[in-house]
Scaffold this motif. Structure first.
Motif, mmCIF file in Angstrom:
data_model
loop_
_atom_site.group_PDB
_atom_site.id
_atom_site.type_symbol
_atom_site.label_atom_id
_atom_site.label_comp_id
_atom_site.label_asym_id
_atom_site.label_seq_id
_atom_site.Cartn_x
_atom_site.Cartn_y
_atom_site.Cartn_z
ATOM 1 N N ASP A 1 9.828 1.610 3.425
ATOM 2 C CA ASP A 1 10.589 0.416 3.063
ATOM 3 C C ASP A 1 11.944 0.442 3.757
ATOM 4 O O ASP A 1 12.399 1.513 4.168
ATOM 5 N N PHE B 1 -3.122 0.513 -2.215
ATOM 6 C CA PHE B 1 -3.837 1.792 -2.217
ATOM 7 C C PHE B 1 -3.000 2.931 -1.635
ATOM 8 O O PHE B 1 -2.289 2.742 -0.658
ATOM 9 N N ALA C 1 4.918 5.036 -5.274
ATOM 10 C CA ALA C 1 3.458 5.174 -5.215
ATOM 11 C C ALA C 1 3.086 6.563 -4.701
ATOM 12 O O ALA C 1 2.064 7.129 -5.099
HETATM 13 N N1 SAM Z 1 8.610 2.048 -1.393
HETATM 14 C C1 SAM Z 1 7.312 2.011 -2.006
HETATM 15 C C2 SAM Z 1 7.084 3.278 -2.825
HETATM 16 O O1 SAM Z 1 8.036 4.005 -3.083
HETATM 17 O O2 SAM Z 1 5.954 3.524 -3.216
HETATM 18 C C3 SAM Z 1 6.217 1.772 -0.970
HETATM 19 C C4 SAM Z 1 6.368 0.515 -0.204
HETATM 20 S S1 SAM Z 1 5.094 0.256 0.983
HETATM 21 C C5 SAM Z 1 5.695 -1.140 1.836
HETATM 22 C C6 SAM Z 1 3.809 -0.468 0.051
HETATM 23 C C7 SAM Z 1 2.588 0.448 -0.052
HETATM 24 O O3 SAM Z 1 2.785 1.388 -1.109
HETATM 25 C C8 SAM Z 1 1.299 -0.266 -0.410
HETATM 26 O O4 SAM Z 1 0.664 -0.806 0.750
HETATM 27 C C9 SAM Z 1 0.476 0.839 -1.018
HETATM 28 O O5 SAM Z 1 -0.058 1.658 -0.015
HETATM 29 C C10 SAM Z 1 1.562 1.621 -1.767
HETATM 30 N N2 SAM Z 1 1.699 1.122 -3.159
HETATM 31 C C11 SAM Z 1 2.721 0.422 -3.677
HETATM 32 N N3 SAM Z 1 2.494 0.162 -4.977
HETATM 33 C C12 SAM Z 1 1.315 0.725 -5.290
HETATM 34 C C13 SAM Z 1 0.542 0.807 -6.479
HETATM 35 N N4 SAM Z 1 0.951 0.237 -7.609
HETATM 36 N N5 SAM Z 1 -0.636 1.480 -6.443
HETATM 37 C C14 SAM Z 1 -1.064 2.065 -5.307
HETATM 38 N N6 SAM Z 1 -0.375 2.008 -4.148
HETATM 39 C C15 SAM Z 1 0.798 1.350 -4.136
#
Ligand code: SAM
Length: 278
Positions: free
Chosen positions: A95, A222, A119
């Motif tokens: 991010d 995911f 996540a």
């Molecule tokens: N900054 C975020 C974090 O700390 O998890 C991650 C941001 S990134 C742009 C978004 C990705 O995180 C998604 O495509 C997925 O792979 C993962 N993600 C975010 N929320 C999630 C959730 N509730 N369950 C599983 N994977 C998640």
């Protein structure tokens, strides 16, 4: 300008699904700062309204980090405190945020973490895979060439591998992982953590690939985690020993050990205990 007249940059973790995961401290900081720098102002407004907070927001995302950073730094230097949030989870973890955090640190502006869900840690903590050591790879490159090179580099990695993935690319990613890491490698997929359709799937890469491509209702976000090389291939001990013994006939034991490590991808400790250091 002296330090105590500058504001503070708070890097605030926000929920990855369940709004109750916003910490009391995050709530307090979001309420107290003068300005919130948000990856998506509309989304953050939703979060703020759920906790009854009204605040000035400024867009800070992947496409304007460089332009917005001087604006934010100027405000911080004029003693305004700012909270940095992303759409979900920890800012800077796949991010935006790195540019302003670096600039603030360079300007001796206090940067304070208000940790929250991510996540990455949420998925690892329920996976059952080794968490002693892991490698966070974020999103794999989209283009086949760079993706292949990345996976080739990772094929011998003995630490648990963690990837973020979107639903559209999940089947392709699972196929590429199978191709490079082998179909029998144990993996865990954490889907929609903290949300209604939260689920955790476990199996070999081949099993998971079949399951995910067959499920047309599969939706959501995911995290894909794959066991490190060593854990899934304990049977290769004989190969490690064979390589070591071949080398040790020709070169000193210490050198043979180091070369065996790089040829087989086995850890130094494992080679040592298998061969008792020659
Ligand atoms: N900054 C975020 C974090 O700390 O998890 C991650 C941001 S990134 C742009 C978004 C990705 O995180 C998604 O495509 C997925 O792979 C993962 N993600 C975010 N929320 C999630 C959730 N509730 N369950 C599983 N994977 C998640």
């Amino acid at each position: 300008m002296s330090k105590d007249t500058t504001g503070t940059l708070y890097v605030v973790g926000t929920p990855i699904g369940n709004l109750d995961d916003l910490s009391p401290r995050a709530r307090q900081v979001l309420n107290a700062v003068g300005l919130i720098a948000a990856e998506d102002t509309r989304r953050t407004r939703g979060l703020l309204s759920s906790i009854g907070v009204k605040k000035r927001l400024i867009a800070y995302h992947g496409h304007n980090e460089a332009q917005q950073t001087p604006v934010l730094i100027a405000k911080l230097l004029s003693s305004e405190s700012i909270a940095l949030v992303s759409d979900a989870g920890a800012p800077l973890i796949s991010d935006p945020g790195l540019v302003v955090v670096r600039a603030a640190r360079e300007a001796a502006i206090p940067v304070v973490s208000i940790p929250g869900p991510s996540a990455l840690t949420a998925a690892l903590s329920v996976s059952g895979l080794s968490t002693e050591r892991f490698v966070f790879e974020g999103f794999l490159p989209r283009r086949p060439g760079p993706r292949r090179s990345r996976l080739a580099l990772l094929s011998r990695e003995s630490r648990t591998l963690v990837f973020y993935e979107s639903v559209h690319r999940l089947p392709d990613t699972l196929e590429a992982l199978q191709e490079h890491l082998g179909p029998d490698r144990l993996a865990v997929i954490a889907r929609e953590l903290t949300k209604v359709h939260e689920s955790v799937y476990e199996g070999t890469l081949a099993e998971l690939g079949k399951r995910m491509s067959g499920d047309i209702l599969m939706k959501g976000e995911f995290v894909v985690m794959v066991a490190g090389n060593e854990i899934t291939h304990p049977a290769e001990d004989s190969e490690v020993t064979r390589v070591y013994e071949l080398l040790a006939k020709e070169i000193p034991a210490k050198k043979a050990l180091a070369l065996t490590v790089s040829i087989t991808g086995a850890s130094r400790n494992r080679v040592y205990s298998l061969t008792r250091g020659g």
